[in-house]
Design a protein around this motif. Structure first.
Motif, PDB file in Angstrom:
ATOM      1  N   GLU A 170     -10.489  20.344 -16.388  1.00 43.80           N
ATOM      2  CA  GLU A 170      -9.594  19.688 -15.416  1.00 43.80           C
ATOM      3  C   GLU A 170      -8.726  18.600 -16.039  1.00 43.80           C
ATOM      4  O   GLU A 170      -7.722  18.191 -15.468  1.00 43.80           O
ATOM      5  N   PHE A 171      -9.104  18.120 -17.225  1.00 39.14           N
ATOM      6  CA  PHE A 171      -8.348  17.046 -17.875  1.00 39.14           C
ATOM      7  C   PHE A 171      -7.509  17.524 -19.055  1.00 39.14           C
ATOM      8  O   PHE A 171      -6.729  16.757 -19.600  1.00 39.14           O
ATOM      9  N   LYS A 172      -7.673  18.780 -19.467  1.00 36.84           N
ATOM     10  CA  LYS A 172      -7.098  19.220 -20.742  1.00 36.84           C
ATOM     11  C   LYS A 172      -5.573  19.184 -20.781  1.00 36.84           C
ATOM     12  O   LYS A 172      -4.993  18.877 -21.813  1.00 36.84           O
ATOM     13  N   VAL A 173      -4.921  19.483 -19.690  1.00 38.12           N
ATOM     14  CA  VAL A 173      -3.459  19.507 -19.697  1.00 38.12           C
ATOM     15  C   VAL A 173      -2.880  18.107 -19.894  1.00 38.12           C
ATOM     16  O   VAL A 173      -1.850  17.942 -20.545  1.00 38.12           O
ATOM     17  N   ASP A 174      -3.552  17.094 -19.357  1.00 39.88           N
ATOM     18  CA  ASP A 174      -2.993  15.737 -19.356  1.00 39.88           C
ATOM     19  C   ASP A 174      -3.542  14.804 -20.435  1.00 39.88           C
ATOM     20  O   ASP A 174      -2.946  13.752 -20.698  1.00 39.88           O
TER      21      ASP A 174
END
Length: 213
Positions: A170-174
C-alpha cells in the motif's frame, strides 16, 4: 528495524503528505523523462528553470529533435554536464521517434535502452508517470534508508532491493517521494533536523542532532 516500526514511519509520512509528487515540473511522460534525464547531478530547481524555457518552445520528441544538440544546449547550459546531456536528449528523441512512434514506452527494458537513462531514471518514470510500485534510490533515499536503519545497504541497488522487500504494497507507489522529500528538507546530509522530524522517535540513528546542541 522491525516491520511494525517501518509501517508506523510510513503511516506518519503518508498522514503528513497523502499525495506526494515530484518537484520536477512535467505535464507528459516525455516531459518527465527529459526532466529526470537532466536532473542527474543537478537540483530539481535548476532543471525546472531550464525546462520552463525549453518546454514552451519544444516539448515533444520531434520538436526537441528539430532543435538539434546545439539548440538544446542553449536551454540547458545552466545545468551541470549540459554537453553530454544535450547529446543524450537528442539521441533519446531519435530512438523514441524511430522505435516508439514518439511515445514513452511503459517498459523498463525499453526505457533503460535510451541514452542517459539508467535504472534510477527508468524507475522514476515508471513510478511517477505510470504508477508502478518502483523505488528509485537517489542520494536522499540512500541516506534516509541507511541513517534511520529502515533499509540498509552498501549501494543503491542493495537499498532498492531491501526497500522493495520491506515496504508494504500500500505504500510502495509513494515511498519514493516521501523519502526524497524527507531527505531533502529534514534528514539532510550534514546536519539532520532531528528536532523537527516527525519520525524522530522511530528512527534508529544513534547520533541525532537537536537545535540546542
Amino acid at each position: 528495524m522491525n516491520n511494525q516500526k517501518r509501517t508506523q514511519i510510513l503511516e506518519r509520512l503518508r498522514a503528513e503528505n497523502p499525495h506526494p509528487e515530484t518537484e520536477l515540473k512535467w505535464s507528459s511522460p516525455f516531459e518527465l523523462l527529459i526532466a529526470v534525464l537532466l536532473s542527474a547531478q543537478a537540483t530539481d530547481v535548476s532543471v525546472n528553470k531550464a525546462t520552463d524555457k525549453l518546454y514552451p518552445i519544444a516539448n515533444t520528441p520531434q520538436a526537441i529533435y528539430d532543435l538539434g544538440v546545439e539548440g538544446v544546449k542553449t536551454y540547458i547550459k545552466t545545468i551541470g554536464l549540459f554537453n553530454s546531456k544535450a547529446e543524450n536528449v537528442i539521441k533519446t528523441c531519435k530512438i523514441l521517434l524511430n522505435k516508439h512512434n514518439g511515445e514513452i514506452p511503459e517498459d523498463r527494458e525499453a526505457l533503460e535502452a535510451l541514452p542517459g537513462v539508467g535504472r534510477k531514471t527508468a524507475n522514476v518514470v515508471l513510478n511517477t508517470a505510470f504508477g508502478w510500485p518502483t523505488i528509485a534510490v537517489d542520494t536522499h533515499i540512500f541516506r534516509v534508508s541507511n541513517r534511520t536503519k529502515f533499509a540498509m545497504g552498501k549501494n543503491v541497488d542493495q537499498v532498492e532491493e531491501k526497500l522493495l522487500k520491506v515496504v508494504p504494497t500500500e505504500f510502495k507507489v509513494d515511498v519514493h517521494h516521501w523519502f526524497i522529500l524527507h531527505g531533502r528538507y529534514t534528514c539532510i546530509a550534514r546536519k539532520p533536523r532531528c528536532g523537527s522530524c516527525i519520525i524522530e522517535d522511530l528512527c534508529e540513528f544513534k547520533d541525532k542532532i537537536y537545535p540546542d546542541e
